[in-house]
Structures are given as structure tokens and as C-alpha cells.
Write a protein that holds these residues in place. Structure first.
Motif, PDB file in Angstrom:
ATOM      1  N   GLY A 121       0.803  -1.221   0.000  1.00  0.00           N
ATOM      2  CA  GLY A 121       0.000   0.000   0.000  1.00  0.00           C
ATOM      3  C   GLY A 121       0.834   1.268   0.000  1.00  0.00           C
ATOM      4  O   GLY A 121       2.058   1.249   0.039  1.00  0.00           O
ATOM      5  N   GLU A 122       0.130   2.398  -0.073  1.00  0.00           N
ATOM      6  CA  GLU A 122       0.763   3.725  -0.079  1.00  0.00           C
ATOM      7  C   GLU A 122      -0.103   4.705   0.702  1.00  0.00           C
ATOM      8  O   GLU A 122      -1.236   4.973   0.309  1.00  0.00           O
ATOM      9  CB  GLU A 122       0.936   4.221  -1.519  1.00  0.00           C
ATOM     10  N   PRO A 123       0.433   5.239   1.848  1.00  0.00           N
ATOM     11  CA  PRO A 123       1.728   4.903   2.458  1.00  0.00           C
ATOM     12  C   PRO A 123       1.764   3.458   2.940  1.00  0.00           C
ATOM     13  O   PRO A 123       0.721   2.792   2.986  1.00  0.00           O
ATOM     14  CB  PRO A 123       1.836   5.898   3.614  1.00  0.00           C
ATOM     15  N   LEU A 124       2.958   2.981   3.297  1.00  0.00           N
ATOM     16  CA  LEU A 124       3.124   1.580   3.676  1.00  0.00           C
ATOM     17  C   LEU A 124       2.154   1.202   4.794  1.00  0.00           C
ATOM     18  O   LEU A 124       2.056   1.884   5.804  1.00  0.00           O
ATOM     19  CB  LEU A 124       4.559   1.325   4.130  1.00  0.00           C
ATOM     20  N   GLY A 125       1.424   0.110   4.569  1.00  0.00           N
ATOM     21  CA  GLY A 125       0.464  -0.383   5.544  1.00  0.00           C
ATOM     22  C   GLY A 125      -0.933   0.182   5.400  1.00  0.00           C
ATOM     23  O   GLY A 125      -1.836  -0.211   6.136  1.00  0.00           O
ATOM     24  N   LYS A 126      -1.143   1.056   4.420  1.00  0.00           N
ATOM     25  CA  LYS A 126      -2.451   1.693   4.208  1.00  0.00           C
ATOM     26  C   LYS A 126      -3.054   1.178   2.903  1.00  0.00           C
ATOM     27  O   LYS A 126      -2.407   1.158   1.865  1.00  0.00           O
ATOM     28  CB  LYS A 126      -2.282   3.211   4.150  1.00  0.00           C
ATOM     29  N   ASP A 127      -4.330   0.777   2.951  1.00  0.00           N
ATOM     30  CA  ASP A 127      -5.035   0.292   1.752  1.00  0.00           C
ATOM     31  C   ASP A 127      -4.256  -0.818   1.056  1.00  0.00           C
ATOM     32  O   ASP A 127      -4.027  -0.779  -0.166  1.00  0.00           O
ATOM     33  CB  ASP A 127      -5.311   1.445   0.781  1.00  0.00           C
ATOM     34  N   CYS A 128      -3.851  -1.831   1.816  1.00  0.00           N
ATOM     35  CA  CYS A 128      -3.098  -2.961   1.272  1.00  0.00           C
ATOM     36  C   CYS A 128      -4.025  -3.842   0.425  1.00  0.00           C
ATOM     37  O   CYS A 128      -5.212  -3.998   0.726  1.00  0.00           O
ATOM     38  CB  CYS A 128      -2.489  -3.781   2.396  1.00  0.00           C
ATOM     39  N   THR A 129      -3.453  -4.417  -0.629  1.00  0.00           N
ATOM     40  CA  THR A 129      -4.238  -5.226  -1.552  1.00  0.00           C
ATOM     41  C   THR A 129      -3.453  -6.449  -2.001  1.00  0.00           C
ATOM     42  O   THR A 129      -2.238  -6.532  -1.817  1.00  0.00           O
ATOM     43  CB  THR A 129      -4.626  -4.431  -2.815  1.00  0.00           C
ATOM     44  N   ALA A 130      -4.180  -7.376  -2.641  1.00  0.00           N
ATOM     45  CA  ALA A 130      -3.568  -8.473  -3.384  1.00  0.00           C
ATOM     46  C   ALA A 130      -3.994  -8.327  -4.841  1.00  0.00           C
ATOM     47  O   ALA A 130      -5.193  -8.299  -5.147  1.00  0.00           O
ATOM     48  CB  ALA A 130      -4.011  -9.822  -2.839  1.00  0.00           C
ATOM     49  N   SER A 131      -3.018  -8.180  -5.737  1.00  0.00           N
ATOM     50  CA  SER A 131      -3.296  -8.112  -7.172  1.00  0.00           C
ATOM     51  C   SER A 131      -3.243  -9.517  -7.747  1.00  0.00           C
ATOM     52  O   SER A 131      -2.303 -10.268  -7.472  1.00  0.00           O
ATOM     53  CB  SER A 131      -2.270  -7.231  -7.891  1.00  0.00           C
ATOM     54  N   VAL A 132      -4.243  -9.886  -8.550  1.00  0.00           N
ATOM     55  CA  VAL A 132      -4.305 -11.198  -9.177  1.00  0.00           C
ATOM     56  C   VAL A 132      -3.970 -11.020 -10.659  1.00  0.00           C
ATOM     57  O   VAL A 132      -4.716 -10.384 -11.405  1.00  0.00           O
ATOM     58  CB  VAL A 132      -5.697 -11.839  -9.010  1.00  0.00           C
ATOM     59  N   VAL A 133      -2.827 -11.563 -11.073  1.00  0.00           N
ATOM     60  CA  VAL A 133      -2.279 -11.335 -12.414  1.00  0.00           C
ATOM     61  C   VAL A 133      -2.423 -12.595 -13.259  1.00  0.00           C
ATOM     62  O   VAL A 133      -2.010 -13.689 -12.843  1.00  0.00           O
ATOM     63  CB  VAL A 133      -0.798 -10.930 -12.332  1.00  0.00           C
ATOM     64  N   ASP A 134      -3.005 -12.451 -14.450  1.00  0.00           N
ATOM     65  CA  ASP A 134      -3.034 -13.541 -15.419  1.00  0.00           C
ATOM     66  C   ASP A 134      -1.671 -13.605 -16.097  1.00  0.00           C
ATOM     67  O   ASP A 134      -1.245 -12.649 -16.751  1.00  0.00           O
ATOM     68  CB  ASP A 134      -4.132 -13.303 -16.454  1.00  0.00           C
ATOM     69  N   VAL A 135      -0.972 -14.718 -15.926  1.00  0.00           N
ATOM     70  CA  VAL A 135       0.403 -14.817 -16.403  1.00  0.00           C
ATOM     71  C   VAL A 135       0.488 -14.732 -17.921  1.00  0.00           C
ATOM     72  O   VAL A 135       1.440 -14.170 -18.473  1.00  0.00           O
ATOM     73  CB  VAL A 135       1.039 -16.121 -15.877  1.00  0.00           C
ATOM     74  N   ASP A 136      -0.493 -15.263 -18.623  1.00  0.00           N
ATOM     75  CA  ASP A 136      -0.427 -15.291 -20.087  1.00  0.00           C
ATOM     76  C   ASP A 136      -0.671 -13.921 -20.710  1.00  0.00           C
ATOM     77  O   ASP A 136       0.009 -13.533 -21.661  1.00  0.00           O
ATOM     78  CB  ASP A 136      -1.416 -16.315 -20.637  1.00  0.00           C
ATOM     79  N   SER A 137      -1.625 -13.169 -20.174  1.00  0.00           N
ATOM     80  CA  SER A 137      -1.924 -11.854 -20.735  1.00  0.00           C
ATOM     81  C   SER A 137      -1.164 -10.727 -20.048  1.00  0.00           C
ATOM     82  O   SER A 137      -1.138  -9.603 -20.539  1.00  0.00           O
ATOM     83  CB  SER A 137      -3.423 -11.569 -20.647  1.00  0.00           C
ATOM     84  N   MET A 138      -0.584 -11.011 -18.883  1.00  0.00           N
ATOM     85  CA  MET A 138       0.097 -10.017 -18.035  1.00  0.00           C
ATOM     86  C   MET A 138      -0.880  -8.950 -17.524  1.00  0.00           C
ATOM     87  O   MET A 138      -0.483  -7.852 -17.148  1.00  0.00           O
ATOM     88  CB  MET A 138       1.264  -9.330 -18.767  1.00  0.00           C
ATOM     89  N   GLY A 139      -2.165  -9.265 -17.527  1.00  0.00           N
ATOM     90  CA  GLY A 139      -3.170  -8.323 -17.053  1.00  0.00           C
ATOM     91  C   GLY A 139      -3.609  -8.638 -15.638  1.00  0.00           C
ATOM     92  O   GLY A 139      -3.583  -9.797 -15.199  1.00  0.00           O
ATOM     93  N   VAL A 140      -4.041  -7.604 -14.918  1.00  0.00           N
ATOM     94  CA  VAL A 140      -4.547  -7.775 -13.560  1.00  0.00           C
ATOM     95  C   VAL A 140      -6.040  -8.084 -13.629  1.00  0.00           C
ATOM     96  O   VAL A 140      -6.824  -7.293 -14.166  1.00  0.00           O
ATOM     97  CB  VAL A 140      -4.288  -6.522 -12.699  1.00  0.00           C
ATOM     98  N   LEU A 141      -6.427  -9.227 -13.088  1.00  0.00           N
ATOM     99  CA  LEU A 141      -7.816  -9.674 -13.135  1.00  0.00           C
ATOM    100  C   LEU A 141      -8.644  -9.142 -11.979  1.00  0.00           C
ATOM    101  O   LEU A 141      -9.856  -8.961 -12.101  1.00  0.00           O
ATOM    102  CB  LEU A 141      -7.871 -11.204 -13.133  1.00  0.00           C
ATOM    103  N   ALA A 142      -7.995  -8.917 -10.832  1.00  0.00           N
ATOM    104  CA  ALA A 142      -8.725  -8.489  -9.634  1.00  0.00           C
ATOM    105  C   ALA A 142      -7.765  -7.838  -8.657  1.00  0.00           C
ATOM    106  O   ALA A 142      -6.561  -8.102  -8.671  1.00  0.00           O
ATOM    107  CB  ALA A 142      -9.429  -9.679  -8.984  1.00  0.00           C
ATOM    108  N   GLU A 143      -8.331  -6.976  -7.800  1.00  0.00           N
ATOM    109  CA  GLU A 143      -7.603  -6.385  -6.675  1.00  0.00           C
ATOM    110  C   GLU A 143      -8.409  -6.685  -5.412  1.00  0.00           C
ATOM    111  O   GLU A 143      -9.541  -6.220  -5.270  1.00  0.00           O
ATOM    112  CB  GLU A 143      -7.449  -4.876  -6.847  1.00  0.00           C
ATOM    113  N   LEU A 144      -7.827  -7.470  -4.528  1.00  0.00           N
ATOM    114  CA  LEU A 144      -8.523  -7.849  -3.299  1.00  0.00           C
ATOM    115  C   LEU A 144      -8.062  -6.967  -2.152  1.00  0.00           C
ATOM    116  O   LEU A 144      -6.857  -6.914  -1.852  1.00  0.00           O
ATOM    117  CB  LEU A 144      -8.232  -9.311  -2.956  1.00  0.00           C
ATOM    118  N   PRO A 145      -8.962  -6.268  -1.477  1.00  0.00           N
ATOM    119  CA  PRO A 145      -8.553  -5.515  -0.281  1.00  0.00           C
ATOM    120  C   PRO A 145      -8.162  -6.461   0.836  1.00  0.00           C
ATOM    121  O   PRO A 145      -8.801  -7.507   1.035  1.00  0.00           O
ATOM    122  CB  PRO A 145      -9.807  -4.706   0.064  1.00  0.00           C
TER     123      PRO A 145
END
Length: 303
Positions: A121-145
């Protein structure tokens, strides 16, 4: 068995000292370590115990993860909100994906070819997420809080889930990979879950509170809480040897545990600040990365 220091591999210095996560490519007998202070991944030859080369231009690289089955090497480039994806066998860069701020821990859903990047997150520890990346397309499929600052994570093929440590509240969140959502959280009894490993349905969680907590993956029951002599970082495990290693940067020690009997076997001094380790299961060696000495100390398991 006990660990005996057998070699030291000098590593070229970076602009600043500091290593982060490491992982091994068994087929090629290579160890990869995030050299955060040098913005690169350093590559070591596990057979010859020598320095090979660097994978450069990885700003603030923190996480390194190898998936041998799919021949992939991942890095989280914390300084530029990016993950990098390489073909591991020839170290060819396949591409980059932009993720949330300050990516750190990584986990790979092999079934769907999706990379989970746990972002501070930004600043560190604020609004942290997990980005889910499709390896074949290199696109982000979802952002999980996330409920707090994430540390390390592992993928569980048996339950088709990703487990991730959260510093505060002290939890291990369980992400359902089919539905791409956090379905539950396991409470950790010690403050600051950090290093994480999974074996035989048990989560081994090294926590800042000075304990190695062992939890049932399914019920969340605390099976053991083993004391540590300081604030730990990474956890390395060899299921064949039933050895689990916890690195502690201050005062600079590694603690070895029997992962079935859940008891400590030994503790030995490494170097102040040495909190990054990598395990070579072929050579049965633990690599301890020493920022002060500027290299990797190699410890062999011997009878």
C-alpha cells in the motif's frame, strides 16, 4: 543431523546493502535471491557454489518465487509497483505487470496460471491489496482488499487456496482461488505473522512476537507455539528431511526444527542482519545471505 558451514559465495555489492526473499530452481541447480539494495536478482550456481550473474533493472526487488512445473520465475519489484515474469530455464524476460503499490509477497495459482502479488500500500500499511495477475496476458484480473499489511504467502494445491500472513491484525487469510475472494481468516496467537510455510495440512508461521506458531490449515487450531530468540523473517522447509529453518536477523541466528515432532533441534549463529535464506533440497544446503559480509554462507546438513 546438523548444519555445518561449508562454503561462502561472495556477491557483488549494490548501491545499498540488503537481501530479501530467495528461491531455488532445482533442475538447473540455481539459487535466485532478491538483492534489494542493488535492484537486481542475483543468480548462484548451487553445484559449483559460485556466483553466476544478475538479472538487472528490477527496482526495489523484494519477492522471488520459482515454479518449476511451469518453468517460471517471478519477482515483485517494490520500487515500481510491478511484477516481472521470466522463463526460468533460460531466464528470458516474458513481461511485466503493473500491480498495487509496493508489492512484496508472491504466490502462484498453478491451476489457473495466476500470480498473487501482496502489496504493502501507499503509504506503507495503508489500503493494502492483493493483485491477481493472469500470467499469459500479463493483465490484472482483480484487486482484493486486505485487512492489514501482508507478509509472506503460499499456494495450497490440495485446497486450491492461497494463505497469506497479515501483520496486524495477526491473521492468516485464506483466499479461495476459484472464487477469487477471502473466505476466512485464521487467528495467529503471536503478534506480527511474517514467514510462512505449509506442510501436511499445517501452517508454520514465524511471528514477530518471537514464536513459531503451527496451525491446522482447516480448523485454525493452534497445534504448537515454539519460542524464537528474536524477530524472525523467512521460513524454509524440507519435507523429506522434516527440517524447518527460521532465520532471525537480530541477533543473527538460524533455528532448526523437526517439522513432525514440532521441537527445536538446534540454533546457530550466522551474522547480524542475515534474515534471508534459501534452501537447496538437492544438495541439502541452507543458503544464508549476509549483508555485512556481502555474500551467501552455505550450510550443509550432515549426519
Amino acid at each position: 543431523m546438523s548444519l555445518v558451514r561449508a562454503a561462502f559465495i561472495p556477491i557483488p555489492p549494490g548501491a545499498k546493502p540488503g537481501f530479501d526473499h530467495a528461491d531455488v530452481y532445482r533442475a538447473g541447480r540455481r539459487m535466485y535471491v532478491a538483492h534489494t539494495g542493488a535492484d537486481r536478482i542475483d543468480v548462484l550456481d548451487c553445484a559449483a557454489r559460485t556466483y553466476l550473474r544478475a538479472l538487472p533493472d528490477l527496482l526495489g526487488v523484494a519477492g522471488v518465487l520459482v515454479d518449476e512445473e511451469h518453468d517460471l520465475l517471478f519477482s515483485s519489484d517494490r520500487g515500481c509497483a510491478r511484477v516481472s515474469i521470466f522463463r526460468c530455464s533460460d531466464e528470458r524476460l516474458l513481461g511485466h505487470a503493473t500491480v498495487g503499490p509496493h508489492p512484496n509477497g508472491l504466490a502462484y495459482d498453478r491451476r489457473r496460471r495466476r500470480l498473487y502479488s501482496f502489496n504493502l500500500g501507499e503509504p506503507l500499511g495503508k489500503d493494502c491489496t492483493a493483485s491477481v495477475v493472469d500470467v499469459d496476458s500479463m493483465g490484472v484480473l482483480a484487486e482484493l482488499p486486505l485487512p492489514g499489511r501482508p507478509r509472506w504467502a503460499v499456494y495450497d494445491p490440495e485446497r486450491d487456496a492461497v494463505y497469506a500472513n497479515i501483520q496486524e491484525p495477526a491473521q492468516i487469510v485464506c483466499i479461495n482461488c476459484e472464487r477469487v475472494l477471502i473466505e476466512r481468516a485464521l487467528d495467529v496467537p503471536s503478534a506480527g505473522p511474517h514467514g510462512l510455510s505449509l506442510d501436511s495440512g499445517r501452517l508454520f508461521c514465524a511471528a514477530d512476537g518471537g514464536a513459531l506458531d503451527v496451525l491446522s490449515r482447516d480448523s485454525g487450531e493452534v497445534l504448537a507455539s515454539l519460542p524464537l530468540p528474536g524477530v524472525p523473517d523467512v521460513v524454509m522447509h524440507d519435507p523429506e528431511l522434516r527440517r524447518l529453518y527460521v532465520a532471525i536477523g537480530d541477533p543473527g541466528v538460524v533455528c532448526s526444527f523437526h517439522s513432525e515432532r514440532l521441537e527445536q533441534l538446534e540454533s546457530f549463529a550466522t551474522e547480524q542482519g542475515a534474515h534471508t535464506t534459501g534452501w537447496d533440497p538437492v544438495g541439502r544446503c541452507l543458503y544464508v545471505f549476509c549483508p555485512g559480509s556481502g555474500g551467501a554462507a552455505v550450510y550443509e546438513e550432515r549426519a
